[in-house]
Design a protein around this motif. Structure first.
Motif, PDB file in Angstrom:
ATOM      1  N   PRO A 273       0.837  -1.321  -0.044  1.00 33.28           N
ATOM      2  CA  PRO A 273      -0.230   0.118  -0.092  1.00 33.28           C
ATOM      3  C   PRO A 273       0.819   1.218   0.112  1.00 33.28           C
ATOM      4  O   PRO A 273       0.880   1.942   1.148  1.00 33.28           O
ATOM      5  N   VAL A 274       1.340   1.623  -1.077  1.00 27.12           N
ATOM      6  CA  VAL A 274       2.057   2.919  -1.531  1.00 27.12           C
ATOM      7  C   VAL A 274       1.210   4.053  -1.542  1.00 27.12           C
ATOM      8  O   VAL A 274       1.459   5.154  -1.001  1.00 27.12           O
ATOM      9  N   TYR A 275      -0.091   3.958  -2.187  1.00 27.84           N
ATOM     10  CA  TYR A 275      -0.785   4.960  -2.571  1.00 27.84           C
ATOM     11  C   TYR A 275      -2.196   4.619  -1.987  1.00 27.84           C
ATOM     12  O   TYR A 275      -2.478   3.437  -1.678  1.00 27.84           O
ATOM     13  N   ASN A 276      -3.015   5.827  -1.680  1.00 28.88           N
ATOM     14  CA  ASN A 276      -4.402   5.573  -1.083  1.00 28.88           C
ATOM     15  C   ASN A 276      -5.247   4.846  -2.518  1.00 28.88           C
ATOM     16  O   ASN A 276      -5.186   5.271  -3.581  1.00 28.88           O
ATOM     17  N   GLN A 277      -5.825   3.489  -2.190  1.00 35.44           N
ATOM     18  CA  GLN A 277      -6.326   2.692  -3.282  1.00 35.44           C
ATOM     19  C   GLN A 277      -7.401   3.550  -3.995  1.00 35.44           C
ATOM     20  O   GLN A 277      -7.419   3.300  -5.347  1.00 35.44           O
ATOM     21  N   GLU A 278      -8.251   4.069  -3.149  1.00 33.96           N
ATOM     22  CA  GLU A 278      -9.317   4.840  -3.959  1.00 33.96           C
ATOM     23  C   GLU A 278      -8.950   5.944  -4.818  1.00 33.96           C
ATOM     24  O   GLU A 278      -9.510   6.108  -5.826  1.00 33.96           O
ATOM     25  N   LEU A 279      -7.948   6.778  -4.299  1.00 33.99           N
ATOM     26  CA  LEU A 279      -7.558   7.899  -5.150  1.00 33.99           C
ATOM     27  C   LEU A 279      -6.568   7.450  -6.328  1.00 33.99           C
ATOM     28  O   LEU A 279      -6.735   7.911  -7.393  1.00 33.99           O
ATOM     29  N   LEU A 280      -5.752   6.243  -6.159  1.00 30.88           N
ATOM     30  CA  LEU A 280      -5.082   5.759  -7.290  1.00 30.88           C
ATOM     31  C   LEU A 280      -6.207   5.274  -8.485  1.00 30.88           C
ATOM     32  O   LEU A 280      -5.893   5.431  -9.536  1.00 30.88           O
ATOM     33  N   ASN A 281      -7.462   4.552  -7.811  1.00 30.76           N
ATOM     34  CA  ASN A 281      -8.226   4.137  -8.900  1.00 30.76           C
ATOM     35  C   ASN A 281      -8.873   5.121  -9.374  1.00 30.76           C
ATOM     36  O   ASN A 281      -9.290   5.233 -10.867  1.00 30.76           O
TER      37      ASN A 281
END
Length: 293
Positions: A273-281
Motif C-alpha cells: 500500500p504505497v498509495y491511497n487505493q481509492e485515489l489511485l483508482n
C-alpha cells in the motif's frame, strides 16, 4: 533574519529576468531576501542583475556555468529565512504571492511544502493542481503536479531531512524531489493563481524535452518499484498512453490492454500500500476517461 528566502537562478534570460525580479521586489509582503544566482550567463543577464540596488537582494555570479541543480543547492545552503520560495527568471509572481503563501504556512504548521495554481499568460485560464497531500502524492505517479517556481518550502524541513536536489535526474529534478519527499512530509497546493508561468521556445521543458521524458520515466519506475513492479517498454508505453489521455475507448484492444495494466497496478498497490487505493483508482479512471483533475 528574513521570514523568507526567495531563490531565483538565472541563465541566459535577459529578455525576461528583470520582469521576474521586479515581481518579487514589489511584493506586498516585504520581509524577505532575494538570492539571485547568475549561472554564467552570456547574454547580458549578469549585467542587468549587477545594476540592482535593492538591499534585500543577494547577488552571486558563476563563471563558468555550473548547471541548475548545483545552483539550486547553493541557494538552499545560503537561505536564512524560515521559508524558502522558488522563482524562475522567466516567470512572474503575483504581488500577493508571498503574503498568501506565508500566511497559509504559518496557519498550517504540519505542511512543509506548498504550491499553487498558475496561468500560462496574464489573463489566461488558471491551471489548478491537486490540493490535498494524498491527492498530490497519488498524481505524482503520473506527472509533476506541483509547479516548481510556485512553491514555498519550510526551511526547517530542508535541514531536518538534509534535502538537496539530485543531479542524477536532469531536467526533472523537482519531480524527483517531490516524489522523494511525499512519504516523509505533508504537501499542499493552494487553489489560487499566484504565478504567471511563461511559455517560450527557450524554456527547459522545450529545449530538453527528450531528456526530461527519459528522466520522468526513471522517476515513475522508482515509484512502481515500491509496489513490486518493474515495467517493460510495452508497459511503460501503456502508462504513457494513460497519463497523456491517449487511451482510445473505441479501440477494443487498446482499451482492454489499458484496463489490464490498471488492474495489475491496483492489485499490487493492495499488496504494497504505497498509495491511497481509492485515489489511485480514481486517477487511472480520470485518465482513461480523459477527465483532467
Amino acid at each position: 533574519m528574513p521570514r523568507a528566502s526567495v531563490i531565483l537562478p538565472v541563465y541566459n534570460n535577459a529578455a525576461f529576468v528583470l520582469e521576474a525580479i521586479h515581481s518579487i521586489l514589489i511584493q506586498t509582503y516585504s520581509d524577505f531576501e532575494l538570492i539571485l544566482i547568475d549561472d554564467g550567463s552570456t547574454d547580458g543577464s549578469a549585467h542587468l542583475i549587477s545594476q540592482i540596488t535593492d538591499p534585500r537582494v543577494i547577488k552571486i555570479f558563476h563563471s563558468p556555468n555550473r548547471g541548475l541543480v548545483a545552483t539550486l543547492n547553493e541557494g538552499l545552503n545560503m537561505a536564512t529565512g524560515d521559508y524558502i520560495v522558488r522563482m524562475d527568471s522567466d516567470d512572474i509572481s503575483t504581488p500577493d504571492r508571498l503574503a498568501v503563501q506565508i500566511s497559509f504556512m504559518d496557519q498550517n504548521p504540519s505542511i512543509d511544502l506548498c504550491g499553487s495554481a498558475y496561468t500560462t499568460s496574464i489573463g489566461g485560464v488558471t491551471r489548478f493542481n491537486p490540493a490535498s497531500h494524498e491527492e498530490i502524492r497519488t498524481w505524482l505517479l503520473f506527472h509533476c503536479c506541483i509547479c516548481h517556481p510556485a512553491t514555498i518550502i519550510r526551511n526547517s524541513m530542508i535541514h531536518r531531512l538534509g534535502i538537496q536536489y539530485d543531479s542524477n535526474y536532469p531536467h526533472a529534478e523537482d519531480y524527483e524531489l517531490w516524489n522523494r519527499l511525499a512519504p516523509q512530509i505533508q504537501m499542499a497546493n493552494l487553489p489560487i493563481n499566484l504565478l504567471y508561468y511563461r511559455q517560450h521556445k527557450g524554456q527547459v521543458s522545450i529545449q530538453h524535452r527528450a531528456i526530461q521524458d527519459v528522466t520522468a520515466r526513471r522517476i515513475r519506475q522508482r515509484q512502481f518499484s515500491q509496489m513490486g513492479l518493474e515495467l517493460s517498454d510495452e508497459e511503460n508505453q501503456i502508462m504513457l498512453d494513460i497519463l497523456q489521455f491517449n487511451v482510445n475507448a473505441n479501440d477494443y484492444n487498446s482499451y482492454v490492454r489499458a484496463l489490464g495494466f490498471v488492474n495489475w497496478v491496483l492489485d499490487q498497490n493492495r499488496k504494497y500500500p504505497v498509495y491511497n487505493q481509492e485515489l489511485l483508482n480514481m486517477a487511472f479512471s480520470r485518465c482513461i476517461s480523459k477527465i483532467p483533475y
